[in-house]
Design an enzyme around this catalytic site. Structure first.
Site, short mmCIF file in Angstrom:
data_model
loop_
_atom_site.label_atom_id
_atom_site.label_comp_id
_atom_site.label_asym_id
_atom_site.label_seq_id
_atom_site.Cartn_x
_atom_site.Cartn_y
_atom_site.Cartn_z
N GLN A 1 0.83 -1.20 0.00
CA GLN A 1 0.00 0.00 0.00
C GLN A 1 0.87 1.26 0.00
O GLN A 1 1.92 1.29 0.64
CB GLN A 1 -0.91 0.02 1.22
CG GLN A 1 -1.87 -1.15 1.29
CD GLN A 1 -2.74 -1.11 2.54
OE1 GLN A 1 -2.24 -0.97 3.65
NE2 GLN A 1 -4.03 -1.27 2.36
N HIS B 1 0.15 -4.71 2.81
CA HIS B 1 -1.27 -4.99 3.01
C HIS B 1 -1.43 -6.45 3.43
O HIS B 1 -2.07 -6.75 4.43
CB HIS B 1 -2.05 -4.71 1.72
CG HIS B 1 -3.54 -4.85 1.87
ND1 HIS B 1 -4.43 -4.42 0.93
CD2 HIS B 1 -4.30 -5.39 2.85
CE1 HIS B 1 -5.67 -4.68 1.33
NE2 HIS B 1 -5.62 -5.28 2.50
N PHE C 1 -5.98 -5.64 12.20
CA PHE C 1 -5.66 -5.79 10.79
C PHE C 1 -4.83 -7.05 10.57
O PHE C 1 -5.06 -7.82 9.63
CB PHE C 1 -4.92 -4.54 10.32
CG PHE C 1 -4.55 -4.51 8.87
CD1 PHE C 1 -5.42 -4.97 7.90
CD2 PHE C 1 -3.33 -4.00 8.47
CE1 PHE C 1 -5.08 -4.93 6.55
CE2 PHE C 1 -2.97 -3.95 7.13
CZ PHE C 1 -3.85 -4.41 6.17
N HIS D 1 -6.95 -10.14 10.80
CA HIS D 1 -7.73 -10.32 9.59
C HIS D 1 -6.91 -10.98 8.49
O HIS D 1 -7.36 -11.92 7.82
CB HIS D 1 -8.25 -8.96 9.12
CG HIS D 1 -8.87 -8.97 7.76
ND1 HIS D 1 -10.18 -9.32 7.54
CD2 HIS D 1 -8.35 -8.66 6.54
CE1 HIS D 1 -10.44 -9.24 6.24
NE2 HIS D 1 -9.34 -8.84 5.62
N GLU D 2 -5.68 -10.48 8.30
CA GLU D 2 -4.83 -11.01 7.22
C GLU D 2 -4.44 -12.46 7.49
O GLU D 2 -4.42 -13.28 6.57
CB GLU D 2 -3.59 -10.13 7.05
CG GLU D 2 -3.88 -8.74 6.50
CD GLU D 2 -4.54 -8.79 5.13
OE1 GLU D 2 -4.03 -9.49 4.23
OE2 GLU D 2 -5.58 -8.13 4.96
N LYS E 1 -7.82 -14.74 7.21
CA LYS E 1 -8.41 -14.80 5.86
C LYS E 1 -7.45 -15.40 4.85
O LYS E 1 -7.86 -16.19 3.99
CB LYS E 1 -8.83 -13.40 5.42
CG LYS E 1 -9.57 -13.39 4.07
CD LYS E 1 -10.11 -12.02 3.75
CE LYS E 1 -10.89 -12.04 2.43
NZ LYS E 1 -11.46 -10.71 2.09
N HIS E 2 -6.17 -15.05 4.93
CA HIS E 2 -5.21 -15.45 3.90
C HIS E 2 -4.14 -16.41 4.42
O HIS E 2 -3.80 -17.39 3.75
CB HIS E 2 -4.55 -14.21 3.30
CG HIS E 2 -5.53 -13.21 2.79
ND1 HIS E 2 -6.34 -13.45 1.70
CD2 HIS E 2 -5.84 -11.94 3.21
CE1 HIS E 2 -7.09 -12.39 1.48
NE2 HIS E 2 -6.82 -11.47 2.38
#
Length: 284
Positions: free
Chosen positions: A62, A93, A147, A150-151, A154-155
């Site tokens: 980012q 990101h 954050f 989340h990363e 999710k990934h």
């Protein structure tokens, strides 16, 4: 962590990156994903479901100058709100797992984010993987959290069998980030932050291609670069992020022919224990 130990840790990461990631001219093909974190639907699976193994990694970076434009609310965790220590480089990101058909797995089998697992990486995560929001981020279990959580959920949980745990997901991502220094490459080619200059997007792509032997994907917000994504095979050798050379810029928010790298705003002072800008430049 003191400034001296912090810098020593950063140098250790750089050494690990140099040993772990080999830059070659290998390339492949893919259809670039859309901006994953702006899409709520689950593609190819969901929480706790077995999903087929991914095909490649995408490292999404980012640009703070674009991310911080329009930010009106400041808080300690917002990367835009650190005064002189606001990031002056592309930041992370996430490291995403993608399929060659343009879809991706998400929210795979794996543990919830545990901050204690990455305590040793905390300083580097704060500096190079900041959030640009004061709001909590949705996770894969119906709640909201950090954050980083989340990363990972999710990934990162979908990165097996290459990456098996939370700590190594973040460490490997940091290593890739340091080894493929997009900010340095662009600055050396004259692509520097400016609120008045416009740069040919083809020139920016060519600079990254020449440096890393991969074709990146560039995502814009109007005419400002928002993200640059670098893609890798599962052994972390570089590969192209696009299917064809005439589709070098592919996203839901396509870039114009000439783009900007907005100057980075420093909204308020804080985060006083960070590296000084001169030290950061030397380290990178």
């Amino acid at each position: 962590m003191t400034r001296s130990s912090d810098r020593a840790f950063l140098l250790l990461l750089l050494v690990a990156a140099a040993a772990a990631v080999v830059v070659t001219a290998d390339s492949g093909f893919s259809v670039m994903e859309e901006d994953l974190d702006e899409i709520e639907s689950v593609v190819g699976g969901g929480l706790g479901k077995k999903q087929r193994e991914f095909d490649y990694f995408a490292l999404s970076l980012q640009w703070p100058g674009t991310m911080c434009n329009g930010v009106k609310k400041c808080c300690t965790k917002n990367g835009c709100c650190r005064g002189a220590d606001t990031p002056q480089v592309f930041t992370i990101h996430g490291l995403w797992t993608d399929y060659n058909d343009g879809t991706w797995p998400e929210c795979c089998d794996g543990p919830s984010f545990n901050p204690k697992e990455v305590e040793a990486l905390q300083s580097a995560l704060d500096r190079y993987w900041p959030s640009y929001s004061c709001s909590k981020t949705s996770n894969c279990h119906g709640g909201k959290g950090t954050f980083w959580g989340h990363e990972w959920e999710k990934h990162g949980t979908c990165a097996k069998p290459v990456i098996l745990d939370e700590y190594n997901y973040f460490l490997i991502t940091l290593n890739l980030y340091f080894n493929y220094n997009v900010t340095k490459v662009l600055n050396e080619e004259g692509y520097v932050p400016s609120n008045s200059e416009k740069y040919p997007v083809g020139g920016i792509i060519a600079a990254i291609e020449n440096a890393f032997h991969l074709t990146p994907s560039v995502i814009c917000q109007k005419d400002a670069i928002k993200e640059i994504r670098l893609c890798f095979y599962k052994d972390f050798k570089p590969r192209d992020c696009v299917l064809q050379t005439n589709r070098m810029v592919t996203s839901s928010e396509s870039c114009p022919q000439y783009v900007s790298l907005p100057e980075i705003k420093s909204l308020e002072h804080g985060y006083e224990d960070g590296l000084e800008r001169s030290e950061l430049a030397a380290a990178l």
